[in-house]
Design an enzyme around this catalytic site. Structure first.
Site, PDB file in Angstrom:
ATOM      1  N   ASP A  19       0.799  -1.226   0.000  1.00 14.45           N
ATOM      2  CA  ASP A  19       0.000   0.000   0.000  1.00 14.45           C
ATOM      3  C   ASP A  19       0.838   1.286   0.000  1.00 14.45           C
ATOM      4  O   ASP A  19       0.340   2.354  -0.311  1.00 14.45           O
ATOM      5  CB  ASP A  19      -0.948   0.019   1.215  1.00 14.45           C
ATOM      6  CG  ASP A  19      -0.210  -0.224   2.536  1.00 14.45           C
ATOM      7  OD1 ASP A  19       1.029  -0.346   2.516  1.00 14.45           O
ATOM      8  OD2 ASP A  19      -0.873  -0.297   3.588  1.00 14.45           O
ATOM      9  N   HIS A  20       2.107   1.191   0.334  1.00  6.65           N
ATOM     10  CA  HIS A  20       2.932   2.400   0.462  1.00  6.65           C
ATOM     11  C   HIS A  20       3.628   2.769  -0.849  1.00  6.65           C
ATOM     12  O   HIS A  20       3.429   3.849  -1.388  1.00  6.65           O
ATOM     13  CB  HIS A  20       3.994   2.225   1.547  1.00  6.65           C
ATOM     14  CG  HIS A  20       3.503   2.383   2.950  1.00  6.65           C
ATOM     15  ND1 HIS A  20       2.577   1.551   3.526  1.00  6.65           N
ATOM     16  CD2 HIS A  20       3.828   3.279   3.911  1.00  6.65           C
ATOM     17  CE1 HIS A  20       2.350   1.934   4.766  1.00  6.65           C
ATOM     18  NE2 HIS A  20       3.102   2.990   5.029  1.00  6.65           N
ATOM     19  N   ASP A  67       4.119  -1.316  11.336  1.00  6.04           N
ATOM     20  CA  ASP A  67       3.659   0.018  10.991  1.00  6.04           C
ATOM     21  C   ASP A  67       3.081   0.636  12.256  1.00  6.04           C
ATOM     22  O   ASP A  67       2.341  -0.024  12.994  1.00  6.04           O
ATOM     23  CB  ASP A  67       2.590  -0.041   9.902  1.00  6.04           C
ATOM     24  CG  ASP A  67       2.327   1.347   9.363  1.00  6.04           C
ATOM     25  OD1 ASP A  67       2.896   1.691   8.315  1.00  6.04           O
ATOM     26  OD2 ASP A  67       1.579   2.110  10.021  1.00  6.04           O
ATOM     27  N   ARG A  76      -0.284  12.727  10.289  1.00  5.83           N
ATOM     28  CA  ARG A  76       1.026  13.336  10.571  1.00  5.83           C
ATOM     29  C   ARG A  76       1.251  14.535   9.671  1.00  5.83           C
ATOM     30  O   ARG A  76       1.006  14.461   8.471  1.00  5.83           O
ATOM     31  CB  ARG A  76       2.148  12.318  10.316  1.00  5.83           C
ATOM     32  CG  ARG A  76       2.090  11.202  11.290  1.00  5.83           C
ATOM     33  CD  ARG A  76       3.303  10.297  11.246  1.00  5.83           C
ATOM     34  NE  ARG A  76       3.202   9.423  12.398  1.00  5.83           N
ATOM     35  CZ  ARG A  76       3.491   8.127  12.394  1.00  5.83           C
ATOM     36  NH1 ARG A  76       3.936   7.546  11.306  1.00  5.83           N
ATOM     37  NH2 ARG A  76       3.346   7.427  13.486  1.00  5.83           N
ATOM     38  N   SER A 101       6.902   7.094  13.121  1.00  2.14           N
ATOM     39  CA  SER A 101       6.678   5.810  12.463  1.00  2.14           C
ATOM     40  C   SER A 101       7.437   4.676  13.126  1.00  2.14           C
ATOM     41  O   SER A 101       8.285   4.884  13.992  1.00  2.14           O
ATOM     42  CB  SER A 101       7.124   5.905  11.008  1.00  2.14           C
ATOM     43  OG  SER A 101       8.515   5.675  10.919  1.00  2.14           O
ATOM     44  N   ARG A 146       9.324   2.718  11.284  1.00  4.83           N
ATOM     45  CA  ARG A 146      10.333   2.288  10.308  1.00  4.83           C
ATOM     46  C   ARG A 146      11.656   1.938  10.965  1.00  4.83           C
ATOM     47  O   ARG A 146      12.309   2.769  11.570  1.00  4.83           O
ATOM     48  CB  ARG A 146      10.506   3.356   9.212  1.00  4.83           C
ATOM     49  CG  ARG A 146      11.041   4.678   9.668  1.00  4.83           C
ATOM     50  CD  ARG A 146      10.959   5.710   8.546  1.00  4.83           C
ATOM     51  NE  ARG A 146       9.552   6.021   8.267  1.00  4.83           N
ATOM     52  CZ  ARG A 146       9.097   7.190   7.843  1.00  4.83           C
ATOM     53  NH1 ARG A 146       9.936   8.178   7.623  1.00  4.83           N
ATOM     54  NH2 ARG A 146       7.817   7.392   7.628  1.00  4.83           N
TER      55      ARG A 146
HETATM   56  C1  MIC Z   1       4.204   6.317   8.301  1.00  7.10           C
HETATM   57  O1  MIC Z   1       3.032   6.647   8.377  1.00  7.10           O
HETATM   58  O2  MIC Z   1       5.141   7.038   8.661  1.00  7.10           O
HETATM   59  C2  MIC Z   1       4.531   4.943   7.729  1.00  7.10           C
HETATM   60  C3  MIC Z   1       5.151   5.142   6.420  1.00  7.10           C
HETATM   61  O3  MIC Z   1       3.344   4.214   7.556  1.00  7.10           O
HETATM   62  C4  MIC Z   1       5.443   4.247   8.734  1.00  7.10           C
HETATM   63  C5  MIC Z   1       6.002   2.980   8.269  1.00  7.10           C
HETATM   64  C6  MIC Z   1       7.129   3.164   7.308  1.00  7.10           C
HETATM   65  O4  MIC Z   1       7.946   4.073   7.459  1.00  7.10           O
HETATM   66  O5  MIC Z   1       7.209   2.335   6.379  1.00  7.10           O
HETATM   67  C7  MIC Z   1       4.792   3.985  10.095  1.00  7.10           C
HETATM   68  O6  MIC Z   1       3.894   4.672  10.477  1.00  7.10           O
HETATM   69  O7  MIC Z   1       5.247   3.093  10.826  1.00  7.10           O
HETATM   70 FE1  SF4 Z   2       0.019   4.758   5.151  1.00  7.75          FE
HETATM   71 FE2  SF4 Z   2       1.381   5.426   7.350  1.00  7.75          FE
HETATM   72 FE3  SF4 Z   2      -0.116   7.213   6.029  1.00  7.75          FE
HETATM   73 FE4  SF4 Z   2      -1.277   5.288   7.367  1.00  7.75          FE
HETATM   74  S1  SF4 Z   2      -0.033   6.906   8.222  1.00  7.75           S
HETATM   75  S2  SF4 Z   2      -1.821   5.970   5.318  1.00  7.75           S
HETATM   76  S3  SF4 Z   2       0.101   3.579   7.047  1.00  7.75           S
HETATM   77  S4  SF4 Z   2       1.700   6.202   5.282  1.00  7.75           S
END
Ligand code: MIC
Ligand code: SF4
Length: 643
Positions: A64-65, A119, A379, A533, A535
């Site tokens: 999905d990313h 995630d 965010r 996140s 990550r």
């Molecule tokens: C995000 O919202 O920052 C992400 C991208 O979903 C991350 C995961 C990632 O960095 O792949 C998260 O929230 O953990």
């Molecule tokens: Fe995707 Fe992270 Fe954004 Fe949720 S917050 S939509 S998991 S990138």
């Protein structure tokens, strides 16, 4: 003894420790989820553990990313993920099927169970009465291999909801109100458990919006009871058998209780660049807007998309605004197509994107220079949109719609009658986007393209750790600062040498080359270091650059765990005033570090530049000390599994 809901689920899954806040506990994990941006690494690590099939009740791999396939890289990752899923007994949710958290809520979340996801917004499933937590990919890999998940036992905060939401006020305003009150540090080390008479008036998507953004409070997770509303939702998802009613005992106590009267809320907005900089939308009224984005795992449900459609129906967005809409799942999108709400959105001038994270993670739709962007996301960290000087605001779908129509900040209460969203008795259930794994023993070839770079194991920790302070940063540093995402960087999530070049890029463009030239060193930071996140690349890539220890005032939970997992020592200043003396360029040494870590919480760090002895501390459990000494969790877990 009477138990609250979190205690009930945690105690029935406890495999190590006791439910004493602050002490380490080990929890059995029933379900796991990964997404593609963290999943490739998680599965490379899972492979390295040498297990032939996942040991969980259910594991799902979502894509999905990384959905913009501007070259072979992301597509290579998707193909790798699909083949790994087939080989190890994992369900594969193919690209286009939706955002992991939305799909998991619809199709797999089960009250009373535990879920670990790579995630940070995995707590979304807490809206259906699960203990659902975010973690680094390696922790998820270990859980898939049957290992427990270890974490500091959280304090349980009871959030007593009373009253009911006024018209034009929705779940996003509830969590924004909590963020305003508690800040992005307010939930650290805590589970937010919702209870009280206000709960029953919140539908499942609304509960999931609130638990989703509990991540922004820094909370370990958030949870709602599973009640008749949950049962109706599961029935409409054709999963009545998955329902179990579960709630806190009436006499249950909490470590802390806060109260929120839903009836007292109004439409709110979080201002740049933090989710807790919350003000009523009325304070911003009239300020011009350039972009509006609706979607993300926070606000992309059937409910939110239909609210947007109802507000846009028969109208058109302002000329100065670009509106993007990302539905949360194929189910949501298909139902919008079927009932005509997609028509209302398209004819109002929206740009409809695929069911994926999209602009939320900077995968396209970066706003113009200096633009104001209002997003229903979770965010608004600086630069995350892809445009460094963009001003990103967070708001509900109602506020977003009002803003898109007016071309400026606008109070949705000016739009007249509040639409009533009719929930379907049956959602459109079509799981053809979820590929089931073949039976055990089936021959499956793992497909690795050139973008999949093999893992490197680290050496065990040396006797003395020395190096320079390579960077000094302040409070509330996010993992987006440490390891940026977006279209340029995300395609390298399975290529650690390459992605390491981007570490701290937006803060100090020279950081990665300096770290490499110096052969590694230290990073100094403030409070709540590494929020945001899950990550693990924010631990893995600095570790690749030779970062040996971080010295900060306090850590966010997942990032702290990721540092340990990749052999970086997470130190804290015993006296925060020492922060002032630690300058970039200072030469530090931690003598006899292995013994220092083993023999207690105090760690002496010598600053050779100014002759200071800096007293630091660590809060590592004995297990975590062993992980750091082994050079990270992969080494440790391999030793453990080898017996
Ligand atoms: C995000 O919202 O920052 C992400 C991208 O979903 C991350 C995961 C990632 O960095 O792949 C998260 O929230 O953990
Ligand atoms: Fe995707 Fe992270 Fe954004 Fe949720 S917050 S939509 S998991 S990138």
């Amino acid at each position: 003894m009477a138990q609250n809901l979190a205690q009930k689920i945690l105690s029935s899954h406890l495999v190590a420790g006791e439910l004493e806040p602050g002490t380490e506990i080990g929890v059995r994990i029933d379900q796991t989820l990964t997404q593609d941006a963290t999943g490739t690494m998680a599965y490379l690590q899972f492979e390295a553990l040498g297990v032939d099939r996942v040991k969980t009740e259910l594991s799902v791999s979502y894509v999905d990313h990384n959905m913009l396939q501007s070259d072979f890289r992301n597509a290579d990752d998707h193909r790798f993920l699909q083949s790994v899923a087939a080989k190890y007994g994992i369900y594969f949710s193919r690209p286009g099927n939706g955002v992991c958290h939305q799909v998991h809520l619809e199709r797999f979340a089960r009250p009373g169970k535990t879920l670990l996801g790579s995630d940070s917004h995995t707590p979304t499933a807490g809206g259906l009465g699960m203990i659902a937590m975010g973690a680094g990919g390696l922790d998820v890999a270990v859980a898939m291999a049957g290992g427990a998940f270890y974490l500091p036992c959280p304090r349980i905060v009871g959030v007593k909801l009373t009253g009911s939401l006024p018209d034009w006020v929705s779940a996003k305003d509830v969590i924004l109100a909590l963020l305003r009150r508690l800040t992005v540090k307010g939930g650290v080390g805590k589970i937010m458990e919702y209870f009280g008479p206000g709960v029953k008036a919140l539908d499942i998507p609304s509960r999931a919006t609130i638990t989703n953004m509990g991540a922004e409070l820094g909370a370990t997770t958030s949870i709602f009871p599973a009640d008749s509303v949950s049962s109706r939702f599961l029935e409409a998802q054709e999963r009545p058998q998955d329902f179990v009613g579960i709630a806190a005992d009436p006499e249950a106590a909490y470590d802390e209780v806060i109260e929120l009267d839903l009836g007292s809320l109004e439409p709110l907005v979080a201002q740049p660049h933090m989710p807790d900089k919350v003000v009523p939308v009325t304070e911003l009224k009239g300020q011009k807007i350039d972009q509006v984005c609706v979607g993300s795992c926070t606000n992309s449900s059937f409910r939110d998309m239909h609210m947007l459609a109802a507000l846009l129906k028969g109208k058109h967005i302002a000329d100065n605004v670009n509106l993007t809409v990302s539905p949360g799942s194929k189910q949501v999108l298909a139902m919008m197509a079927e009932d005509g709400s997609l028509y209302d959105i398209v004819t109002a001038g929206a740009r409809v994107l695929e069911a994926a994270c999209g602009p939320c993670i900077g995968m396209g739709q970066a706003p113009p220079s200096g633009a104001v962007s209002v997003r229903t996301f979770n965010r608004n960290f600086e630069g995350r949109s892809g445009t460094r000087d963009a001003q990103v605001y967070l708001a509900s779908p109602e506020v977003a719609a009002a803003c898109a129509l007016a071309g400026e900040f606008s109070d949705p209460r000016s739009l007249g009658d509040y639409p009533v969203i009719e929930y379907p008795d049956r959602y459109l259930v079509d799981d053809s986007g979820i590929i089931k794994p073949p039976p055990p023993g089936t021959e499956v070839e793992i497909l690795r393209g050139p973008n999949i770079v093999p893992l490197q194991l680290k050496e065990p920790l040396q006797e003395d750790v020395r190096g320079k302070v390579l960077l000094k940063v302040g409070d509330d540093i996010t993992t987006d600062h440490i390891m940026p995402a977006g279209t340029r960087v995300l395609p390298y999530r399975s290529n650690i040498p390459k992605i390491s070049e981007f570490v701290y890029e937006g803060v100090d463009a020279e950081f990665a080359s300096r770290a490499q030239a110096e052969g590694g060193g230290f990073i100094v930071g403030g409070e709540n270091y590494g929020q945001g996140s899950s990550r693990e690349h924010a631990g893995l890539a600095p570790s690749f650059l030779g970062i040996k220890a971080k010295i900060v005032k306090s850590y966010a939970r997942i990032h702290r765990a990721n540092l340990i997992n990749f052999g970086i020592i997470p130190l804290m200043l015993a006296d925060p005033r020492d922060y002032e003396t630690l300058e970039q360029g200072n030469e530090l040494v931690i003598p006899d570090v292995r013994n220092q870590l083993k023999s207690g919480e105090k760690v002496l760090v010598k600053d050779l530049t100014n002759g200071n002895n800096i007293e630091c501390k660590h809060d590592l459990s004995d297990r975590e000390v062993e992980i750091v000494l082994a050079g990270g969790k992969l080494n440790f877990a391999r030793q453990e599994m080898a017996g």
